[in-house]
Design an enzyme around this catalytic site. Structure first.
Site, mmCIF file in Angstrom:
data_model
loop_
_atom_site.group_PDB
_atom_site.id
_atom_site.type_symbol
_atom_site.label_atom_id
_atom_site.label_comp_id
_atom_site.label_asym_id
_atom_site.label_seq_id
_atom_site.Cartn_x
_atom_site.Cartn_y
_atom_site.Cartn_z
ATOM 1 N N GLU A 32 -0.548 -5.155 1.205
ATOM 2 C CA GLU A 32 -0.524 -5.990 -0.185
ATOM 3 C C GLU A 32 -0.388 -7.448 0.436
ATOM 4 O OE1 GLU A 32 1.062 -2.857 -3.861
ATOM 5 O OE2 GLU A 32 2.347 -2.764 -1.949
ATOM 6 N N GLY B 74 3.057 -1.897 1.430
ATOM 7 C CA GLY B 74 3.310 -3.357 1.342
ATOM 8 C C GLY B 74 3.042 -4.198 2.128
ATOM 9 N N GLU C 295 1.274 5.244 -0.206
ATOM 10 C CA GLU C 295 2.375 5.468 -1.177
ATOM 11 C C GLU C 295 2.074 6.658 -1.962
ATOM 12 O OE1 GLU C 295 2.480 0.696 -0.772
ATOM 13 O OE2 GLU C 295 0.819 2.327 -0.836
ATOM 14 N N ALA D 8 7.329 -1.075 3.580
ATOM 15 C CA ALA D 8 8.832 -0.903 3.286
ATOM 16 C C ALA D 8 9.500 0.209 3.939
ATOM 17 C CB ALA D 8 8.868 -0.791 1.620
#
Length: 717
Positions: free
Chosen positions: A95, A92, A115, A52
């Site tokens: 993920e 992300g 993160e 992101a």
């Protein structure tokens, strides 16, 4: 493509939001189409997904949560979904890959969940899926450090099923065709149990202790451990709820905001500007094909090592053969260590080749270098002598850099016939480890010289920050009042270990007295003697605790007179197990010495609380920062913050001193400085700066607007 499978791919990652929408639409379409037997997900332009956009985290609508349902949608697909990972799969992006049933990676791909480095945790079920796939120890290591791992390591861990040297997409398509019709239950990570450890509870307890010790007050790594713990103790859905709850805590903690500010500040300082109108957008760097380093003390050795690691051929020069041989041994030892760290990596160090690294005592060998870094000790006469020599020997276009921590760049440049080629490059010790490079322009420094120094910083993998010329530049100039306050606190009744403890609890890697012992008390002593503040040139009858009408503490000078230089002598503000020892223990001799000192000077000892220690040290440092901004020495508060985070051990999760001031509130900083200044009227460093007063008067605007309130504008970035 074979008739049995149609592939959904080529998702353009214009923004993460568009990526999510395209992914959702593509999956639903594939699921609804009976002719589609398998799905392959890849990214465009050789990158899977870097995750992101960080800017999205500060907006109220969070992307992490929006991603979770899509990862679940991928995993619950009745058709096999294969990820084709090229370039990077980060945050992300990784993920999403964890939601896929199979993962194929290119041999050069890198994966990670970074993160934690911006104060968050993986917010789309990554803390729940990763431990199920690769086990708790490996998952914790990746999640709490945020490191990127190469595809080869990912294969060993079981994070990917296959790595390929050639076309990743074709390999993923082949795998997709092969697995059509195979049961998908064993490939859905949410259904897998977390692999058991015989001592899971003890392991998690130790992991938390280790993370707390290393993170020093940073919340994200600690909460990452808690999220992974939830994966080991709870069913998947409950673990996801816990992950979301912890993510929310981090988002509102203030630390995430500080770490994201630091991330963008580091990028902002690349866009440098100088008062003459020169800037990053208009100045082009000169190529540096060969460099030289003069002086092979601690700093010179680290600089040589940095240049060799950056693949820049180096000539290393010393004044005589004895120093040269000593320096050569030390440099070779450093390079051997660096080479061992890099073993197995793509890069190798070619430092035994004389064309890459040459040691000499002959100045004439510097005639063809593009850049010289002088790294002798802080003595103006010596530096001027060297620069005079360099301007005769070096080719006309060569850049002449001085690694000074405080001396006047213009005075050094005055010894040359080319002041436009002279620039300050203030490295931080150990130079091959520390990321900061303070780049100081003088009155005559050319835009090309600044651009070249910034390009050098980038080549050395350092953070270059361009600042103006004044005593101590930015970093050390702000450090002087901080250290001065720490010493004044000892005079008034505190102890070195008490002051250090408060500042280390705040998040500094090392307190001012431990730092002083590490650097060597004799360094500052030499500088004070040169300034005439102490030593033989001090006028007879000068009061012991006053200089030029201002408060002065002779405590560090008195320790140096006793031969207490810190770690190197085994005694300084602390005592050590031996000369050169590293373990600091409080010294009863020093406590008695401080007591006698107070008696001699009639100082009434008092108890000083933690709040006063913290505020006097930090607010005096911040106050100096406002003076630096007002004088146009730095282009903006971000420059000061990047310098402090990367060179002075300021805790990153507090965003740098100026960002910290903005979060504490400028009115509070001002009120406290006024209070301490009234109590100590002979300490100018505590007198609130006019720029700080002005900002408070205009209702404390946001940090990014501060510079617009200066009457004589600093160069706009």
């Amino acid at each position: 493509l074979s008739k049995s499978s149609q592939i959904v791919s080529g998702l353009a990652l214009i923004t993460f939001k568009l990526f999510l929408q395209a992914l959702e639409d593509g999956l639903k379409k594939a699921d609804a189409d009976p002719s589609v037997k398998a799905v392959m997900i890849c990214g465009e332009n050789g990158k899977f997904s870097a995750g992101a956009d960080i800017r999205g985290f500060s907006s109220p609508k969070r992307h992490g949560v929006a991603l979770s349902p899509i990862v679940s949608l991928i995993e619950s697909s009745e058709k096999p979904v294969v990820a084709a990972i090229e370039g990077v799969a980060l945050g992300g992006g990784l993920e999403v890959a964890l939601g896929c049933h199979y993962r194929v990676a290119h041999a050069k791909a890198r994966m990670g969940l970074p993160e934690v480095t911006i104060g968050l945790l993986p917010g789309a079920e990554g803390t729940q899926r990763l431990p199920r796939l690769i086990g708790v120890p490996a998952a914790l290591d990746m999640i709490t450090t945020g490191k990127h791992i190469p595809a080869t390591e990912a294969l060993k861990l079981g994070l990917v099923d296959e790595i390929v040297e050639e076309n990743t997409i074709e390999a993923a398509i082949r795998l997709a065709n092969k697995v059509i019709g195979q049961p998908l239950e064993p490939r859905r990570l949410s259904l897998k149990p977390v692999p058991k450890l015989p001592n899971m509870e003890a392991f998690l307890r130790e992991a938390l202790v280790k993370v707390k010790r290393q993170a020093r007050g940073c919340l994200a790594p600690e909460l990452c451990v808690q999220a992974v713990r939830a994966a080991t103790e709870r069913p998947f859905a409950e673990g996801v709820r816990r992950e979301r709850e912890l993510f929310g805590l981090l988002l509102s903690s203030g630390q995430a905001q500080a770490l994201q500010y630091a991330f963008f500040a580091e990028r902002a300082v690349r866009r440098w500007a100088a008062p003459g109108g020169a800037s990053w957008s208009s100045a082009a760097p000169q190529p540096v094909r060969k460099a030289a380093v003069i002086g092979l003390g601690t700093m010179g050795r680290g600089i040589v090592t940095s240049l060799v690691k950056a693949n820049i051929p180096v000539v290393a020069l010393e004044q005589d053969l004895e120093y040269l041989n000593k320096g050569r041994k030390a440099v070779m030892l450093l390079l051997e260590r660096e080479a061992m760290k890099m073993e197995g990596g793509a890069q190798t160090l070619d430092f035994h080749n004389p064309a890459r690294l040459q040691f000499t005592v002959d100045f004439d060998l510097l005639c063809d270098v593009d850049l010289v870094i002088e790294a002798v000790f802080e003595n103006m006469a010596l530096k001027k002598e060297i620069f005079h020599k360099l301007s005769k020997i070096c080719k006309p276009g060569a850049l002449l850099c001085t690694n000074t921590s405080a001396l006047n760049i213009d005075e050094i440049a005055s010894a040359t016939n080319r002041p436009q080629q002279v620039i300050g490059t203030h490295f931080f010790s150990p130079a091959h480890v520390m990321r900061l490079l303070e780049i100081i322009y003088g009155r005559h420094t050319s835009p090309t010289a600044i651009a070249t120094a910034m390009q050098l910083a980038k080549a050395l993998k350092k953070v270059g920050v361009v600042v103006g010329n004044c005593f101590g530049f930015v970093g050390n100039r702000m450090m002087f009042p901080y250290v001065q306050q720490a010493v004044f606190l000892l005079e008034e009744g505190s102890r070195p270990e008490a002051v250090d403890q408060v500042l280390e609890d705040f998040g500094f890697k090392i307190g001012p007295f431990r730092m002083s012992d590490l650097a060597g008390l004799d360094v500052g002593w030499r500088s004070r003697k040169e300034q005439g503040l102490t030593g033989p040139s001090l006028a007879a009858g000068t009061p012991a605790r006053q200089r030029h009408g201002q408060r002065y503490s002779p405590l560090p000078d008195l320790l140096c007179e006793q031969g207490r230089f810190g770690q190197k002598t085994g005694k300084g503000w602390y005592q050590y197990e031996r000369a050169g020892g590293r373990t600091a223990t409080p010294d009863p001799w020093l406590h008695d010495f401080l007591s006698q000192y107070r008696d001699t000077h009639g100082i009434q000892s008092r108890f000083i609380d933690q709040e006063e220690i913290l505020e006097r040290c930090l607010f005096s440092l911040i106050n100096e920062g406002f003076a630096i901004l007002a004088e146009g020495i730095a282009s903006g508060p971000e420059h000061l913050d990047v310098i402090y985070i990367n060179g002075y051990g300021w805790p990153k999760h507090r965003g740098g001193p100026m960002f910290y001031a903005s979060t504490v509130g400028l009115p509070r900083v001002l009120a406290k400085l006024q209070k301490y200044s009234e109590a100590h009227p002979d300490v100018p460093g505590l007198r609130p700066n006019a720029f700080l007063k002005k900002l408070v008067a205009v209702r404390s605007p946001p940090l990014k607007e501060w510079m617009s309130y200066l009457s004589h504008q600093s160069p706009k970035l």
